[in-house]
Design a protein around this motif. Structure first.
Motif, short mmCIF file in Angstrom:
data_model
loop_
_atom_site.label_atom_id
_atom_site.label_comp_id
_atom_site.label_asym_id
_atom_site.label_seq_id
_atom_site.Cartn_x
_atom_site.Cartn_y
_atom_site.Cartn_z
N UNK A 188 5.77 -17.01 -7.91
CA UNK A 188 4.59 -17.47 -7.16
C UNK A 188 5.01 -17.59 -5.70
N UNK A 189 4.99 -16.46 -5.02
CA UNK A 189 5.62 -16.37 -3.70
C UNK A 189 4.67 -16.70 -2.56
N UNK A 190 3.48 -16.17 -2.61
CA UNK A 190 2.62 -16.19 -1.44
C UNK A 190 1.23 -16.68 -1.82
N UNK A 191 0.92 -17.95 -1.61
CA UNK A 191 -0.44 -18.42 -1.88
C UNK A 191 -1.43 -17.66 -1.00
N UNK A 192 -2.42 -17.09 -1.62
CA UNK A 192 -3.36 -16.23 -0.91
C UNK A 192 -4.36 -17.10 -0.15
N UNK A 193 -4.04 -17.43 1.09
CA UNK A 193 -4.89 -18.30 1.90
C UNK A 193 -5.73 -17.51 2.89
N UNK A 194 -5.48 -16.24 3.04
CA UNK A 194 -6.20 -15.46 4.02
C UNK A 194 -6.47 -14.07 3.46
N UNK A 195 -7.66 -13.55 3.71
CA UNK A 195 -8.02 -12.24 3.22
C UNK A 195 -7.21 -11.12 3.88
N UNK A 196 -6.65 -11.41 5.05
CA UNK A 196 -5.84 -10.41 5.72
C UNK A 196 -4.64 -10.01 4.88
N UNK A 197 -4.07 -10.96 4.15
CA UNK A 197 -2.90 -10.65 3.32
C UNK A 197 -3.30 -9.67 2.23
N UNK A 198 -4.48 -9.86 1.65
CA UNK A 198 -4.90 -9.01 0.55
C UNK A 198 -5.06 -7.56 0.97
N UNK A 199 -5.56 -7.32 2.16
CA UNK A 199 -5.84 -5.95 2.55
C UNK A 199 -4.64 -5.26 3.19
N UNK A 200 -3.60 -6.01 3.54
CA UNK A 200 -2.45 -5.40 4.22
C UNK A 200 -1.17 -5.42 3.40
N UNK A 201 -1.15 -6.07 2.24
CA UNK A 201 0.08 -6.13 1.44
C UNK A 201 0.34 -4.75 0.84
N UNK A 202 1.57 -4.28 0.97
CA UNK A 202 1.94 -2.99 0.38
C UNK A 202 3.44 -2.97 0.07
N UNK A 203 3.78 -2.28 -1.01
CA UNK A 203 5.16 -2.11 -1.44
C UNK A 203 5.68 -0.75 -0.97
N UNK A 204 6.99 -0.61 -0.96
CA UNK A 204 7.62 0.68 -0.71
C UNK A 204 8.93 0.75 -1.48
N UNK A 205 9.57 1.91 -1.41
CA UNK A 205 10.83 2.10 -2.13
C UNK A 205 11.93 1.23 -1.53
N UNK A 206 12.99 1.04 -2.31
CA UNK A 206 14.12 0.27 -1.84
C UNK A 206 13.96 -1.22 -1.96
N UNK A 207 12.94 -1.68 -2.67
CA UNK A 207 12.76 -3.11 -2.88
C UNK A 207 12.21 -3.83 -1.67
N UNK A 208 11.33 -3.21 -0.91
CA UNK A 208 10.77 -3.84 0.28
C UNK A 208 9.25 -3.85 0.21
N UNK A 209 8.66 -4.75 0.98
CA UNK A 209 7.21 -4.87 1.07
C UNK A 209 6.88 -5.52 2.40
N UNK A 210 5.61 -5.49 2.77
CA UNK A 210 5.17 -6.14 4.00
C UNK A 210 3.73 -6.59 3.86
N UNK A 211 3.34 -7.47 4.75
CA UNK A 211 1.95 -7.91 4.84
C UNK A 211 1.74 -8.51 6.22
N UNK A 212 0.51 -8.68 6.60
CA UNK A 212 0.16 -9.27 7.89
C UNK A 212 0.10 -10.78 7.69
N UNK A 213 1.15 -11.48 8.14
CA UNK A 213 1.23 -12.93 7.95
C UNK A 213 0.29 -13.69 8.88
#
Length: 1119
Positions: free
Chosen positions: A951-976
Motif C-alpha cells: 500500500x504505497x501511494x494513497x490515491x489523493x489526486x486524479x493526476x496520479x491516476x492518469x500519469x502513473x506508468x511502469x517500465x522495464x528494469x523495475x522502475x515507474x513514475x507518476x506526477x507527484x
C-alpha cells in the motif's frame, strides 16, 4: 527456482468459471475444437518476493508552491522549501535531493550551517528541524517544537552554533544548534522597546548581528520599530520608530549603516551615529504627482544592500515597490547600481530572492555576482557581473509544468542512438541570450553509475506540446519539443454556426501517446478526437498532411433504409476483404455544417517541416447527426504491419498508414456479429441530442463505468493545477451519460444482461498488434489485432498482410473479425505475449529509415522488419504461445491457439486496477499493477503468483491516476504534483544500489580565510569585535529555558554522530583549524587578563608598601 507444471485439458479448463463466472471462454468462438494433446509446459520462474522492494528514487521538476530559499556560499548548494513540507536541495546537474517533513507543514524559512553539511528548517507548525546533509539521503538530527509561541524569523550567524529565533509575540529566543536546546537567555519584547510605549511592536520580522560587532543584535518588528540590542549589557543601544511597517533589513558590510524596506514602497537608510531620522528616504518607483505628493506604491518585500570592489556605488536589489497605477505590469526585480536602475519583469510572482556573494563573511566587501529569484512557478538566476544582467540557462528540468501535463510515457533500455539524435535536433531550437558563465549552483558531486542504460520519458501537455526527456542515470534533461498545434488551423474567435463552439480552452491537449523507439514512429491522440502520426527525419521537408475522416457511431437504426446508408458505420466485408472508407458527407450532405465535420481543421496547404518529427497523417473522428465525436480511449501502432488502430466507446477503426486508407470502421457490437455472448440488439438513436459540443472537450470519463469515473474524470480536472479536491458527484454531474448509471462506487463490474441493457455503449479500452492465432484451428501464427472492451471481452481479428515491399504498397490488407471471444472481469487494460518458455514475445517493428533521405535509384531501399517473417521460417511456430490479459479486476493467462485458460488471479475486489504493464525485470518478466486504492502489485508470469503487494501511494489526486506508468528494469513514475515527476523503483537490487546512483550533497571544502586577518590588523586590532557566545548563552551563565516553552525531539543521531560520520582529511583539517583559531583567541584573551591582573597586583603592593612606611613610626594615639 520453482517449476510450475500444469496438464492442459481443453475440454475441462476452457470453462471460464474461474475467470468471469459466465459462459465458456470458447463458446462464442464457434464450434469447440479438440484441445491439444496433454503435455507439460515447464516455465522456470526466477523471480521471488525477495526480488522486490519499493522506494522512491529521485524527484524532478520545479518544487510545487515554493515558500523559502537558502544558499550555502561555500558548498554552493541551493535549498528550496515548499508549502507541503518538502525541501529540494540542488547542486551541480545530477545533484538533486528531495526531503519531506513528516508533518507536512509548510516551510517558513531555511538556514544553512555554512560549510558544515547541515540545514535548519523552520516550519509552520512552529518546529525547528536540523537536517544532516553529509549523507546522500538527508535525515533529521534534532527537532525543537515551540508550544506557546509562533516562529516568524530565524537567523544563524556565520560559524556560530547559536540560532536566534523571533516569534509572533515579539520575543527573541536563542537555541543551541548542537543540542537543539533553548538557552535561558531571552530578549523579551517589553524590554526591547521603550517602557513608555503602550502598543505592541508586532512580530519579529528581522534578526541580524552587526557586521562590526557580533555582540550587537538588530531586531526588526513589523510595526516599524528597530532595536539594536547589546547582548552583553542586556539592554538596547538605540531604538528607531518609523511610521511604515518594515518588511526586511540589510546591513552595509562595514556595519555603520543599514537599509530597510517598507510597506509604502520606500527604502530608508539609517546611520548608527544618528538614529533619530533616516539618512535617506527613497521611493524608487514612486513618481511625484502635481500636488507634490508621491504616488502610492506596493510594498517592497525584500531588499539586499551589497558592495563591489570594482565600484564605489552599491548594489541595491529589491522586489516589489511598483506603483498601484501599474497594476497590469508583471512582478519585477529592480537592480539599482549607482544612477542606473534596471527593472526585470518576471513571468510569475516573486516568492523570495537572494543575492549570491563571493565571501561568507558579513563584514567583508560582498562582491555580488548573481541573484537567485524564486518565482511561484520558476527559478531564475540573474548574472550581476554584466551590465545587461542576462539570466543563466537553468540546467534543471524546471519547465515540466510549462503547460499542464496531461499524460506520460516511460521507456527504459532504448536504442543507444536515439538520445544523441533527439538532442542534436532539439539543440537547434534552444533559446539564446543566456549568460556565458557557468551555473553558479555547482555544489556536490555526481558520477555516472556503472549500470546505466538509455531511458526516455515523454510528457504530453494541455497546449498540445510533447516533450522528450533524457532520464538516464537518475537525471532529467529535455531533448526535444514537438508542437502538435502546428498541424491545425487556429480556431476562429467568432464564427457562425456550431463550428464556432469548438474553439474552447486547450483544444490541442494531448490525451494519449504511443511511441516506438526502434521505428521512431509517434502517434499522438488529442482531446478533440484526432490522431496524428509522426515520422522522424533528420532533414526538413515540404509536405502536405494526409487527412482521413472516420465516422464512428454506436447506435444505429434497427431497419436501415437506403437513404440512411450514408450515415451508417462502415461494416467489414464478410468475405474478408478490407472495406473502403465511407465517402465524406461534406460533398453530398446539405446540412454539412452540423454533420460530418471534425472538431479541428487540418492545414490543407504545403507545410515546411523542420528536422525532427514531421506529421504525415491525421485521423479525425467526425460529428455525427449533430453530436460531437467521442474521445479516443485506446490506441496501438505497428510499424512492421504499417497499421494503426484506435477505439472509443462507439467502436473500432483500423488505418493503413502506408496506403492512407481506412481498413476497418465498425461499432463494438458489430465486431461480435453472431458471437455476441449477451445477444444484444442495436438500438435506435436517441431522440434528444446534445446542443453543445462540451462533450468533445470534457468527456474523457463518459465512456467509463461509475467506479472508473472516480479516476478518469473530466478534462477540466485533468489539467487543473490546484490541489483542491473535486467532489465525485460534481464530476458525475458533468457527464451527459451519468444520469442513466448507478450511483454506487463499489458496484460490481461483472457483466450481466441487465447491466448491458442499461448501457449500450461498450468502449474499446485495449488494443495490441502481434503475431498470434486468430482461430483455434490455426496451425501457424499470423498478424492479429487483439481488442479488449470495457465489459471484459476480448476479440481477435486476424489479418493478411503482404510481405513484399512492392505488394505492400499496392495490395490491400485484409482483415475481418472471427468471432473469437474471451471473457474477464472488469475493463480490459493490457495485453502481453510470452513464448512457452516464459520469454516475452516482442511486437514486430520496422527498423527506422529516414523518409526524406536521398535514395539511390539503382539500389532502392527496402523495409527492414524485425520479428516479422513468413510463418514457415519461424522456429517452433506450431507450439503456440501464452497470452497475458489484464483487466481492472483480473489477470488471466491463455494458451493459444487452444484458447485455454491456464492461470487466473483476482487482483482486487474492493478496488480496481488503473495501470498494468508487462515489464522485463532481472532477466525475467512480471506483471506490474497499480490500483486505485494505492497498492502496487507484481505478479509472476505465467503462474500469476503474487510477489509484491504494498500500500504505497494513497490515491489523493486524479493526476496520479492518469500519469502513473511502469517500465522495464523495475522502475515507474507518476506526477507527484502539478510541477514534479516522482520516479520510484520496485527492484530490491536498485534499492540496494541506490546510494551509488545518487549524488553527494556535501563535499569537504576548507572555509575561506577572512580578508581582515592580516598581521597588522591582528596586532593593532581590527574593526570587528568578537565575543564568546558560549559564555553568554550557555547554561552556566543564562540557565535553562522553561520546559513548557519548547520541546526537544531527538532525531536519528546527534551532532556528534554527524561530525563523526563526516569523512575526508580536508574537512577534519578545516575543523581543527577553526578549533585552533578559537583556542588561540581564548589563550590570547587569557594572557591579556593575566597581564592586567599582574599590573593590578603590583599597584596594590606599591600602595600597601607606601602606606606601611607612612605609618611605621606613628604612635597609636596619632591615628
Amino acid at each position: 527456482m520453482k517449476k510450475f507444471r500444469k496438464v492442459l485439458d481443453g475440454l475441462t479448463t476452457s470453462s471460464p468459471a474461474g475467470v468471469g463466472g459466465s459462459s465458456s471462454c470458447a463458446s462464442a468462438a464457434g464450434t469447440p475444437t479438440a484441445g491439444p494433446s496433454p503435455r507439460e509446459i515447464d516455465v522456470a520462474e526466477t523471480l521471488t518476493s525477495e526480488s522486490f522492494q519499493i522506494c522512491k528514487t529521485v524527484r524532478h521538476g520545479f518544487p510545487c508552491q515554493p515558500t523559502a530559499l537558502a544558499f550555502d556560499p561555500v558548498q554552493k548548494l541551493l535549498a528550496i522549501g515548499s508549502r507541503s513540507g518538502g525541501v529540494r536541495i540542488l547542486g551541480r546537474p545530477g545533484v538533486d535531493c528531495y526531503c519531506q517533513h513528516e508533518s507536512g507543514a509548510a516551510v517558513l524559512q531555511l538556514q544553512f550551517l555554512i560549510n558544515e553539511g547541515a540545514l535548519v528548517t523552520a516550519c509552520a507548525d512552529d518546529t525547528l528541524h536540523l537536517w544532516n546533509l553529509r549523507q546522500k539521503r538527508p535525515a533529521i538530527l534534532h527537532s525543537l517544537k515551540f508550544n506557546r509561541e509562533r516562529i516568524t524569523f530565524c537567523h544563524l550567524p556565520f560559524q556560530s552554533k547559536w540560532l536566534y529565533v523571533g516569534t509572533e509575540r515579539g520575543n527573541t529566543h536563542i537555541a543551541n544548534i548542537e543540542s537543539f536546546i533553548l538557552s535561558g537567555y531571552v530578549i523579551m519584547w517589553n524590554k526591547a522597546i521603550e517602557l513608555a510605549t503602550k502598543t505592541h511592536p508586532g512580530p519579529v520580522v528581522h534578526l541580524s548581528d552587526s557586521p562590526k560587532d557580533e555582540g550587537k543584535l538588530l531586531i526588526g518588528f513589523e510595526s516599524g520599530t528597530v532595536v539594536m540590542w547589546d547582548l552583553r549589557a542586556k539592554k538596547a543601544d538605540f531604538r528607531i520608530h518609523y511610521d511604515e511597517a518594515i518588511h526586511s533589513v540589510s546591513w552595509h558590510h562595514e556595519g555603520k549603516q543599514f537599509m530597510c524596506s517598507h510597506s509604502d514602497g520606500s527604502l530608508t537608510v539609517w546611520n548608527l551615529r544618528n538614529t533619530a531620522r533616516p539618512v535617506q528616504v527613497t521611493f524608487p518607483h514612486g513618481k511625484t504627482q502635481r500636488d507634490g505628493r508621491k504616488e502610492s506604491c506596493k510594498p517592497i518585500l525584500k531588499v539586499e544592500y551589497k558592495m563591489s570592489r570594482n565600484s564605489s556605488e552599491p548594489f541595491v536589489i529589491f522586489s516589489g515597490g511598483l506603483s498601484y497605477d501599474k497594476a497590469s505590469r508583471r512582478p519585477t526585480l529592480t537592480i539599482m547600481h549607482g544612477k542606473a536602475i534596471t527593472v526585470l519583469e518576471m513571468d510569475h510572482p516573486i516568492v523570495e530572492f537572494m543575492v549570491l556573494c563571493d565571501t561568507p563573511y558579513p563584514n567583508e566587501v560582498q562582491e555580488p555576482y548573481a541573484a537567485v529569484v524564486l518565482l511561484e512557478k520558476d527559478l531564475v538566476v540573474v548574472d550581476l557581473t554584466q551590465s545587461n544582467f542576462p539570466i543563466f540557462e537553468n540546467p534543471y528540468p524546471m519547465d515540466i509544468h510549462e503547460s499542464p501535463v496531461t499524460c506520460t510515457a516511460y521507456f527504459a533500455d532504448c536504442p543507444p542512438d536515439i538520445i544523441p539524435v533527439l538532442y542534436s535536433i532539439g539543440a537547434k531550437h534552444k533559446k539564446t541570450g543566456y549568460s556565458h558563465k557557468e551555473w553558479p549552483v555547482s555544489g556536490g558531486t555526481w558520477t555516472l553509475g556503472s549500470q546505466t542504460y538509455p531511458e526516455i520519458i515523454l510528457t504530453g501537455h494541455a497546449d498540445g506540446t510533447i516533450k522528450f526527456w533524457d532520464a538516464t542515470a537518475m537525471t532529467l534533461q529535455m531533448l526535444y519539443k514537438l508542437k502538435t498545434s502546428k498541424v491545425f488551423e487556429k480556431p476562429k474567435a467568432v464564427e457562425g454556426g456550431r463550428g464556432a463552439e469548438l474553439g474552447e480552452e486547450d483544444p490541442y491537449a494531448v490525451q494519449m501517446l504511443s511511441w516506438c523507439p526502434h521505428s521512431r514512429l509517434l502517434c499522438v491522440v488529442g482531446i478533440s478526437a484526432n490522431l496524428i502520426l509522426y515520422r522522424f527525419s533528420k532533414h526538413d521537408a515540404n509536405t502536405n498532411i494526409t487527412v482521413l475522416e472516420v465516422r464512428l457511431q454506436c447506435e444505429v437504426e434497427e431497419v436501415i433504409s437506403p437513404s440512411d446508408t450514408e450515415n451508417t458505420p462502415c461494416l467489414s466485408d464478410p468475405s474478408g476483404h478490407s472495406p473502403q472508407p465511407p465517402p465524406s458527407p461534406r460533398s453530398n450532405t446539405p446540412d454539412s455544417a452540423r454533420d460530418s465535420i471534425p472538431c479541428l481543421k487540418v492545414k490543407d496547404r504545403t507545410i515546411r517541416m523542420p528536422p525532427g518529427y514531421q506529421a504525415e497523417l491525421v485521423v479525425q473522428l467526425l460529428w455525427v447527426d449533430g453530436e460531437p465525436p467521442q474521445p479516443i480511449t485506446s490506441l496501438d501502432i505497428n510499424s512492421a504491419y504499417g497499421l494503426l488502430a484506435l477505439g472509443n466507446c462507439n467502436g473500432l477503426a483500423v488505418v493503413d498508414y502506408i496506403q492512407r486508407t481506412v481498413l476497418l470502421c465498425m461499432s463494438t457490437l458489430e465486431l461480435y456479429g453472431a458471437a455476441d455472448p449477451f445477444q444484444r440488439l442495436t438500438r435506435s438513436p436517441r431522440k434528444s441530442r446534445q446542443s453543445t459540443p462540451d462533450f468533445c472537450m470534457r468527456g474523457l470519463s463518459n465512456f467509463y463505468s461509475d467506479s472508473k469515473k472516480r479516476i478518469r474524470t473530466s478534462y477540466q480536472s485533468l489539467t487543473e493545477l490546484s490541489d483542491n479536491q473535486v467532489s465525485m458527484d460534481a464530476e458525475r454531474s458533468k457527464s451527459p451519460t451519468s444520469e442513466s448509471r448507478e450511483n454506487s462506487f463499489s458496484r460490481s463490474r461483472s457483466s450481466s444482461v441487465s447491466s448491458i441493457d442499461r448501457d449500450t455503449k461498450e468502449a474499446v479500452t485495449a488494443l495490441q498488434f502481434g503475431e498470434s492465432y486468430g482461430r483455434k484451428t490455426d496451425a501457424l501464427p499470423t498478424p492479429c489485432l487483439w481488442v479488449g472492451t470495457s465489459l471484459g471481452l476480448v476479440l481477435l481479428i486476424p489479418m493478411s498482410i503482404p510481405t513484399d515491399d512492392q505488394e505492400r504498397q499496392e495490395e490491400p490488407v485484409t482483415m475481418a473479425p472471427t468471432g473469437t471471444v474471451l471473457m474477464l472481469k472488469g475493463s480490459v487494460l493490457r495485453f502481453g505475449f510470452l513464448d512457452l518458455r516464459g520469454a516475452v514475445i516482442s511486437a514486430p517493428y520496422e527498423v527506422w529509415r529516414d523518409p526524406n533521405a536521398q535514395e539511390d535509384p539503382e539500389r532502392p531501399r527496402k523495409r527492414k522488419l524485425v520479428n516479422f517473417s513468413p510463418s514457415s521460417s519461424q522456429e517452433n511456430c506450431g507450439e503456440g504461445h501464452l497470452a497475458v490479459v489484464c483487466s481492472e479486476r483480473q489477470a488471466v493467462v491463455f494458451l493459444m491457439p487452444a484458447q485455454v485458460c491456464l492461470h487466473v488471479h483476482n487482483i482486487t475486489e474492493a478496488s480496481f486496477v488503473l495501470r498494468a504493464d508487462l515489464v522485463s525485470f532481472c532477466n525475467s518478466v512480471c506483471l506490474a499493477c497499480f490500483c486505485a486504492n494505492g497498492h502496487v502489485m507484481t505478479l509472476s508470469l505465467p503462474s500469476l503468483r503474487p510477489l509484491l503487494d504494498v500500500n504505497y501511494l494513497p490515491l489523493t489526486d486524479m493526476r496520479i491516476a492518469r500519469t502513473f506508468c511502469f517500465t522495464n528494469g523495475g522502475q515507474a513514475l507518476y506526477l507527484s504534483s502539478p510541477t514534479e515527476i516522482q520516479r520510484i523503483t520496485y527492484s530490491q537490487e536498485m534499492c540496494d544500489n541506490l546510494q551509488d546512483l545518487l549524488g553527494e550533497l556535501f563535499t569537504p571544502i576548507e572555509t575561506p580565510e577572512a580578508q581582515n586577518r592580516g598581521f597588522l590588523k591582528g596586532f593593532f586590532g581590527g574593526n570587528t569585535q568578537t565575543f564568546d557566545r558560549e559564555e553568554l548563552f550557555g547554561e552556566a551563565a543564562a540557565g535553562k529555558a522553561s520546559r513548557s516553552l519548547a520541546q526537544h525531539i531527538p532525531g536519528q543521531a546527534g551532532m556528534e554522530g554527524m561530525k563523526a560520520a563526516a569523512g575526508g582529511a580536508v574537512g577534519e583539517l578545516a575543523r581543527a583549524r577553526i578549533a585552533l583559531d578559537e583556542r588561540g583567541q581564548r589563550l590570547g584573551e587569557l594572557e591579556e587578563r593575566t597581564a592586567l591582573l599582574m599590573t593590578s597586583a603590583e599597584t596594590f603592593s606599591k600602595h600597601a608598601h607606601e602606606l606601611m612606611l607612612k605609618c611605621k613610626d606613628k604612635k597609636w594615639y596619632q591615628f
